[in-house]
Design an enzyme around this catalytic site. Structure first.
Site, PDB file in Angstrom:
ATOM      1  N   GLY A   5       1.052  -0.610  -0.147  1.00  0.00           N
ATOM      2  CA  GLY A   5       0.466  -1.460  -1.198  1.00  0.00           C
ATOM      3  C   GLY A   5      -0.236  -2.587  -0.751  1.00  0.00           C
ATOM      4  N   HIS A   6      -1.149  -3.053  -1.409  1.00  0.00           N
ATOM      5  CA  HIS A   6      -1.770  -4.231  -1.203  1.00  0.00           C
ATOM      6  C   HIS A   6      -1.027  -5.526  -1.263  1.00  0.00           C
ATOM      7  CE1 HIS A   6      -2.717  -5.709  -5.246  1.00  0.00           C
ATOM      8  NE2 HIS A   6      -2.793  -4.504  -5.546  1.00  0.00           N
ATOM      9  N   SER A  35       1.388  -6.471  -4.458  1.00  0.00           N
ATOM     10  CA  SER A  35       1.761  -5.154  -5.341  1.00  0.00           C
ATOM     11  C   SER A  35       3.059  -5.015  -5.654  1.00  0.00           C
ATOM     12  CB  SER A  35       1.156  -3.901  -4.458  1.00  0.00           C
ATOM     13  OG  SER A  35       2.051  -3.835  -3.346  1.00  0.00           O
ATOM     14  N   GLY A  36       3.926  -5.953  -5.071  1.00  0.00           N
ATOM     15  CA  GLY A  36       5.391  -5.907  -5.494  1.00  0.00           C
ATOM     16  C   GLY A  36       6.075  -5.303  -4.636  1.00  0.00           C
ATOM     17  N   GLU A  39       7.396  -5.924   6.131  1.00  0.00           N
ATOM     18  CA  GLU A  39       6.200  -6.507   6.853  1.00  0.00           C
ATOM     19  C   GLU A  39       6.289  -6.839   8.200  1.00  0.00           C
ATOM     20  OE1 GLU A  39       2.856  -7.700   4.735  1.00  0.00           O
ATOM     21  OE2 GLU A  39       4.056  -7.765   2.857  1.00  0.00           O
TER      22      GLU A  39
END
Lengths: 281, 265, 290
Positions: A42-43, A46-47, A168
């Site tokens: 998700g960008h 986006s959670g 990430e």
């Protein structure tokens, strides 16, 4: 196959007192089975990172529950649950606690009261698993980003967790560092069948997973095999992600009038299709 | 700029001094600081100096580093030397000009005090040059352990210290980067009136604090996730080992003290 | 404004036992108005190089020509401000340089330092905030209340506000999501085209270098080892590998296709569009021959 972790109708807001504010995570359900690799994409915003914090009890949902090995996560089993989950964060510098590589790997072991002799064995073993044994006594500022992240993985592995969460973990690394980390994870999966959740906006990383969870505005937008998610095509771009290289190229080729059987996710598939549709006649 | 700093730096090596336990080195240096004050005549000061130089020799540290370690206190040394030369009266007159008289005792005292400074700075430099900061922290933690009984948070303090040490290079890099970024935007830290220069520090300090807090937050999260919840029930990975050589070092110092005591005037 | 490096060497902590040489006789010219990419492995010296472009570092030996200014080893350089106004640097993670109470003030910081009048600086800030893709409301907000991506844009506006003639970009998209990356890179490319800005992109990303740069300089172990147009540089995979680099994905894919076709395409393609067109053309020709 048994369930390692699951989210049941999990909703979370950073500002629950403000009625009109959007929930950071909104009614999300999913489960990960032993040995799986799930990518949450998700960008930014986006959670997906909030989900990571909910999974290890850094945050608790306002609604729904998180289950670890079938048991709901709560204040009482928090520390026990955390020892089952290793986690690697985005910034390699800000999670390195020890003065040297081996001290850092031992940190979680010390916290869990593992006896000294056992620690020594586990530290050596974990560093060997991420191929960092030659760096035992190195200080963090003499390591590359990729090396620091591998040390962080070793730190997690030393506790023999049921699950490794990469939040990430590759986004601040150079291409080589990214490759090092992903190769390490792949090797660990082959070797000890590690269960992995990787939170990422890197599609190449997501393609390595068994299943992809696509987040948008706090909601689960789609879930499926990488091929299913990537065939959403332009919808991905609309929601802030990119298209896989092969998919973009197959589309362009078809626009140029090159006959192809379909649009492809991996380069290999595209090359094969090019061959069968155009040369192998 | 910052990479030129020598004071307090650790030089890895494998001399007998490097191999000593940090606890024995810490005790040694603190005891030495006391013993230095035993010396009060030429013989005892000469002994102290010889003893110190012998230790320098054993530590195999290049004199360059020790001399550099002297630089920050050089001014103090010269200053006290001069005070003693001009202020101490006694013994034969050596020099007389107008109202200034220099006596033999003044020169002697001046040299004594400078020697005292020299051996103290050399000894403490040898401690930091041969012991990694983290070992020093370990040593302090263990030595201070008895204080836990009177509720001194020894473990927390030691952890704080080791984390600070770990982040010094990171934050130095960060400072350098932010400074360069602001200089590239025309900020000038090295010229102009003092008021302007103080103002120019704001663009450096604010981002530095913001980033340090961000790092602290990230680190706290990472530590929590890795199961850190205070010192209770924790085991230690870093083990200290007291050898015969550590006992020997302290015995040597005790012998030195006795000899000094015997020969002092 | 050309930037010329002549026999530039640089050593950190010079004159101490910790001396570490980072650059060795680097020699190249960046002509005015071009888009240059400087590529190299981590530790190749590329971040040291970029600090020479506006005299943040002074060479240990050799000289750097920035327009008509010369920064040479051993000579005292005065009035570097003029140089720094002309060469703007967007450092990696530029959001770490934000410090003011409001976005507006932060963007104005650079221009004001270079003696631009307050009204003019404010005018620039208002225009730029739009250019970097942020709504005008953010001007009154604290930069620390913005998202990471927005902070990045504010910091970039802060550098552009100096109206430099040369802009140096150090991994400007690190950590952004794919959409953010593309938007930022496209914005710089547009500025380069529209305003004739000399653009120097320091990056690991072969893809960005291939897509945007006119010329690529490759750094390896503190030396500039190779320079040329992207399609020349990326033709030679073996040489690239010897510098611990790989050609961009698109070129590697082209090589696979060439193997399949058993003959090389007429040129090295740098974008997906180019490659698709080239393959299509090749296939049409093949069919026509049959």
């Amino acid at each position: 196959m048994s369930e390692i972790l699951s989210l049941h109708q999990v909703t979370f807001s950073y500002t629950p007192e403000v009625a009109e504010s959007r929930n950071a995570v909104d009614d999300v359900n999913f489960a990960i089975q032993e040995g799986e690799w799930i990518a949450i994409v998700g960008h930014n915003g986006s959670g997906k990172s909030t989900i990571a914090k909910l999974m290890n009890g850094l945050l608790f949902p306002q609604q729904g529950e998180v289950r670890i090995l079938g048991k709901p996560l709560n204040e009482d089993n928090l520390w026990q649950s955390r020892s089952q989950m290793g986690m690697v964060f985005q910034n390699p510098d800000n999670q390195f606690v020890g003065a040297t590589v081996q001290d850092d790997v031992a940190f979680a072991l010390e916290n869990n009261g593992i006896p000294f002799e056992e620690m020594v064995t586990r530290v050596h073993q974990a560093l060997a698993q991420v191929n960092m044994s030659d760096f035992m006594n190195h200080e963090p500022h003499h390591l590359s980003g990729g090396q620091k992240q591998r040390v962080a993985i070793a730190g997690a592995l030393a506790l023999k967790p049921k699950l490794l969460i990469l939040d990430e973990a590759t986004s601040m690394l150079d291409p080589q560092g990214r490759m090092e980390v992903l190769q390490t994870v792949q090797a660990l999966r082959a070797e000890i069948g590690l269960t992995v959740i990787s939170i990422t906006h890197d599609l190449e990383e997501a393609m390595l997973a068994n299943r992809v969870l696509f987040m948008n505005d706090g909601k689960k937008f789609a879930e499926g095999l990488p091929s299913e998610i990537f065939s959403l095509g332009d919808k991905l771009v609309e929601l802030g992600l990119d298209l896989p290289f092969a998919w973009k190229l197959s589309k362009l080729l078809q626009q140029e009038g090159v006959p192809l059987l379909g649009q492809h996710i991996t380069e290999e598939e595209l090359v094969n299709d090019l061959w069968t549709s155009n040369f192998n006649k | 700029m910052m990479e030129k700093m020598i004071f307090g730096r650790f030089l890895p090596g494998d001399s007998p001094i490097h191999k000593l336990d940090p606890r024995s080195k810490l005790i040694f240096v603190f005891a030495f600081i006391v013993i230095v004050f035993l010396a009060n005549n030429v013989v005892t000061y000469a002994m102290l100096l010889t003893f110190t130089l012998l230790i320098v020799l054993v530590s195999r540290i290049r004199l360059y580093f020790l001399i550099n370690g002297l630089k920050p206190v050089l001014f103090l040394m010269v200053f006290t030397f001069l005070i003693h030369i001009f202020m101490t009266k006694g013994g034969a007159e050596v020099f007389h000009w107008k109202s200034i008289t220099i006596y033999e005792d003044g020169i002697r005292q001046g040299i004594f005090i400078s020697t005292r400074f020299l051996v103290l700075v050399f000894m403490t430099s040898i401690l930091t040059l041969t012991t990694s900061p983290i070992s020093i922290t370990d040593g302090i933690e263990v030595l201070l352990n008895p204080l836990k009984k009177i509720k001194v948070p020894v473990h927390e303090l030691a952890l704080m210290m080791s984390i600070s040490l770990r982040f010094i290079p990171t934050l130095m890099d960060e400072t350098d980067k932010i400074m360069k970024a602001q200089m590239a935007r025309g900020s000038d830290l090295s010229s102009g009136p003092i008021g302007e220069r103080i103002k120019a520090v704001v663009p450096l300090l604010v981002p530095l604090f913001v980033s340090a807090f961000k790092r602290a937050e990230d680190l706290a999260t990472a530590m929590e996730v890795r199961g850190y919840r205070g010192g209770e029930g924790r085991t230690r990975y870093r083990q200290l080992k007291w050898d015969m050589s550590d006992t020997f070092a302290l015995v040597l110092l005790a012998v030195m003290a006795i000899i000094l005591f015997y020969y002092r005037g | 404004m050309d930037i010329k490096l002549q026999q530039v060497s640089y050593a950190y902590a010079q004159g101490t036992p910790f001396e570490k040489r980072a650059l060795f006789d680097v020699d190249f010219t960046i002509p005015s108005g071009t888009y240059q990419a400087i590529i190299g492995h981590t530790g190749s010296g590329k971040s040291t190089i970029l600090q020479h472009f506006n005299a943040l570092l002074k060479p240990t030996t050799g000289e750097v020509h920035i327009g008509n200014r010369i920064v040479a080893a051993g000579k005292k350089a005065r009035d570097l401000k003029a140089v720094r106004q002309k060469v703007g640097i967007v450092f990696q993670f530029p959001e770490h340089q934000l410090f003011e109470e409001t976005v507006l003030k932060d963007i104005m910081f650079g221009p004001l330092n270079f003696g631009v009048a307050v009204q003019e600086a404010e005018l620039r800030a208002r225009k730029l905030v739009n250019l970097v893709g942020l709504p005008a409301e953010v001007l009154e907000k604290s930069p620390f209340d913005l998202s990471g991506g927005q902070m990045r844009r504010v910091a970039i506006a802060g550098v552009l506000a100096m109206e430099p003639e040369v802009i140096v970009l150090d991994e400007p998209t690190a950590g952004l999501d794919p959409r953010g990356q593309k938007e930022i890179m496209d914005m710089f490319y547009e500025l380069h085209k529209k305003r004739g800005l000399t653009t120097i992109l320091v990056t690991h990303s072969m893809e960005d270098a291939a897509r945007y740069a006119d010329n690529i300089i490759i750094m390896h172990e503190g030396k500039n080892v190779l320079s040329g147009a992207p399609h020349e540089i990326f033709r030679d995979t073996e040489t690239l590998n010897s510098f611990r680099l790989e050609p961009p994905r698109i070129v590697r894919f082209q090589q696979k296709v060439e193997q399949l076709m058993n003959k090389p395409l007429s040129k090295v393609c740098l974008t997906e569009e180019e490659l698709a067109a080239e393959i299509a053309r090749e296939l049409r020709e093949e069919r026509a021959e049959q």
